[in-house]
Design an enzyme around this catalytic site. Structure first.
Site, PDB file in Angstrom:
ATOM      1  CG  ASP A 165      39.153  47.180  56.389  1.00  0.00           C
ATOM      2  OD1 ASP A 165      39.269  45.698  56.563  1.00  0.00           O
ATOM      3  OD2 ASP A 165      39.533  47.029  55.029  1.00  0.00           O
ATOM      4  CD  GLU A 186      46.480  40.599  56.522  1.00  0.00           C
ATOM      5  OE1 GLU A 186      45.831  41.209  56.177  1.00  0.00           O
ATOM      6  OE2 GLU A 186      47.710  41.128  55.853  1.00  0.00           O
ATOM      7  N   GLY A 225      43.561  48.625  46.215  1.00  0.00           N
ATOM      8  CA  GLY A 225      43.619  49.510  45.206  1.00  0.00           C
ATOM      9  C   GLY A 225      44.106  49.089  43.965  1.00  0.00           C
ATOM     10  CG  HIS A 234      42.136  42.261  53.606  1.00  0.00           C
ATOM     11  ND1 HIS A 234      42.175  43.310  53.708  1.00  0.00           N
ATOM     12  CD2 HIS A 234      41.506  40.802  53.854  1.00  0.00           C
ATOM     13  CE1 HIS A 234      41.622  43.023  54.762  1.00  0.00           C
ATOM     14  NE2 HIS A 234      41.254  41.668  55.144  1.00  0.00           N
ATOM     15  N   GLY A 235      41.655  43.171  48.708  1.00  0.00           N
ATOM     16  CA  GLY A 235      42.169  43.884  47.346  1.00  0.00           C
ATOM     17  C   GLY A 235      41.348  43.166  46.510  1.00  0.00           C
ATOM     18  N   GLY A 236      39.572  43.488  46.984  1.00  0.00           N
ATOM     19  CA  GLY A 236      39.200  42.544  46.176  1.00  0.00           C
ATOM     20  C   GLY A 236      38.233  43.586  44.605  1.00  0.00           C
ATOM     21  CB  SER A 237      38.870  47.169  43.711  1.00  0.00           C
ATOM     22  OG  SER A 237      38.167  47.408  44.940  1.00  0.00           O
ATOM     23  CB  VAL A 245      34.611  46.213  47.356  1.00  0.00           C
ATOM     24  CG1 VAL A 245      34.701  46.832  46.430  1.00  0.00           C
ATOM     25  CG2 VAL A 245      34.906  44.350  47.040  1.00  0.00           C
ATOM     26  CG  ASN A 246      37.863  51.273  49.786  1.00  0.00           C
ATOM     27  OD1 ASN A 246      37.226  52.679  49.933  1.00  0.00           O
ATOM     28  ND2 ASN A 246      38.644  51.774  51.094  1.00  0.00           N
TER      29      ASN A 246
END
Ligand code: G3H
Ligand code: ZN
Length: 297
Positions: A91, A143, A186, A214-217, A237-238
Site C-alpha cells: 500500500d 495514483e 484517517g 482510499h480513506g475508506g473508513s 480500509v485501515n
C-alpha cells in the site's frame, strides 16, 4: 524469471475486474500484526469473500520486514486452509525500489504511489514498474491527484484527479487506479461533507477501469454505494479496523478483566480476543456494504 509469489496468493487483477463488471468493490484491509492477518483471513474464508491484505511501508517496518510478512501470510493461508482468493498488496509504495523488493519477496500486488511526484515522473515510473510487474504476474495500482490527510507518514493535499491523466494511466497496463476524489485518510473531520462524485464520474468516463477509493473508513453508506455505482472497485480500509479493535479492547480493560489473575485475564490470547473478534465483525459489515461478501467462486 517469472512468478515469485506463493501458489495460494493471487494477484488482484481478476478480483477488481470482476468487481468493476459486477458493480461491487473488493475490500482492501491494512494489517499490523498476526491478529489482523488471521482475523481477515478467517472472516474471508468463513464468508467466502475474496480479499486484499495490504501493508504500508510503515507496517512493513513495524512487523520486522518483508520476509516476516510474506512468511506469516503464506503460513496462514496453508494452516487455515484458505481457499478464497487473497492478494498480498503493498500500500502506498513510495519508490520503485520498494515495489520491486515486495515483488521479489513474494507480494502478488503493489501500489506505486507517485502522487508526491510531478505527473510526468509519476507515469514514467509506473511504466517502468509495469515491465517488472508483468514479468512476475503482479497487479499494479497507481495514483493520480492525492488523498487528503496523512497515513503512516504519507501526506497528501487532497488534489482532485485529472481526467486526462486518468485516461493516460489506463493505457499503461495497471490493474486499478487510485485518485483524489475528495477522500481523506484517517477519521473524516467534522467539516467534511462528501466525496466529489462529479470528479469520479469524469475520471471513470476517461479511464473506464477499476478505480480505488482510499480513506475508506467512516464514509456514509449511501456515498459508498454511489461511488461503487460510478466505478469504484476496491475500497481501502485501515482506520476503521483500528477503531473497532481499540473499542473492544477498551471494554475488556475497563471491565478490569485484564486484572483478573485467577482467570489469567492478562494472557495476551485473552486480552486480544475481543479486539480480534471485533476485526472479524467489522470485516463482515464492511464487505457486506461493499457488495463483495460471498463473491468468491
Ligand atoms: O491506503 C489505505 C487507506 O487509504 C486507508 O484509509 O485509514 O482512512 O481507512 P483509512
Ligand atoms: Zn490510502
Amino acid at each position: 524469471m517469472s512468478k515469485i509469489y506463493h501458489n495460494k496468493l493471487v494477484n488482484a487483477r481478476e478480483m477488481v475486474k470482476a468487481a468493476h463488471e459486477g458493480k461491487y468493490a473488493i475490500g482492501h484491509f491494512n494489517i499490523n500484526n498476526l491478529e489482523w492477518a488471521k482475523a481477515i483471513l478467517e472472516a474471508a474464508q468463513e464468508s467466502n469473500t475474496p480479499t486484499i491484505i495490504a501493508t504500508s511501508e510503515g507496517a512493513i517496518k513495524y512487523m520486522g520486514g518483508l520476509k516476516t510478512i510474506v512468511g506469516m501470510v503464506n503460513g496462514l493461508l496453508d494452516d487455515l486452509n484458505i481457499t478464497v482468493p487473497v492478494a498480498l498488496h503493498l500500500d502506498h509504495g513510495q519508490s520503485l525500489e520498494m515495489a520491486k523488493k515486495c515483488i521479489e519477496a513474494g507480494y502478488s500486488s503493489v501500489m506505486f504511489d507517485g502522487s508526491h511526484l510531478p505527473y510526468e515522473e509519476n507515469i514514467a515510473k509506473v511504466k517502468e514498474l509495469m515491465d517488472f510487474a508483468n514479468e512476475h504476474e503482479v497487479s499494479v495500482e497507481a495514483e493520480i491527484g492525492s488523498i487528503g490527510g496523512e497515513e503512516d507518514g504519507v501526506v497528501g493535499e487532497g488534489e482532485l484527479g485529472d481526467p486526462n491523466q486518468a485516461a493516460e494511466m489506463s493505457t499503461t497496463g495497471i490493474s486499478m487506479l487510485a485518485a483524489g476524489i475528495g477522500n481523506i485518510h484517517g477519521k473524516y473531520p467534522e467539516w467534511w461533507k462528501t466525496l466529489s462524485f462529479e470528479t469520479l464520474q469524469d475520471l471513470q468516463a476517461a479511464c473506464n477501469m477499476p478505480m480505488v477509493l482510499h480513506g475508506g473508513s467512516g464514509i456514509p453508506q449511501d456515498q459508498v454505494k454511489k461511488a461503487i455505482e460510478l466505478g469504484i472497485s476496491k475500497i481501502n480500509v485501515n482506520t476503521e479496523l483500528q477503531l473497532a479493535f481499540r473499542d473492544a479492547t477498551r471494554t475488556y480493560v475497563e471491565a478490569k478483566k485484564d486484572l483478573d489473575d485467577e482467570a489469567k485475564g492478562f494472557d495476551p490470547r485473552k486480552l486480544l480476543a475481543p479486539g480480534f473478534k471485533a476485526l472479524k465483525n467489522t470485516f463482515v459489515e464492511l464487505t457486506q456494504m461493499f457488495g463483495c461478501y460471498g463473491k468468491a467462486k
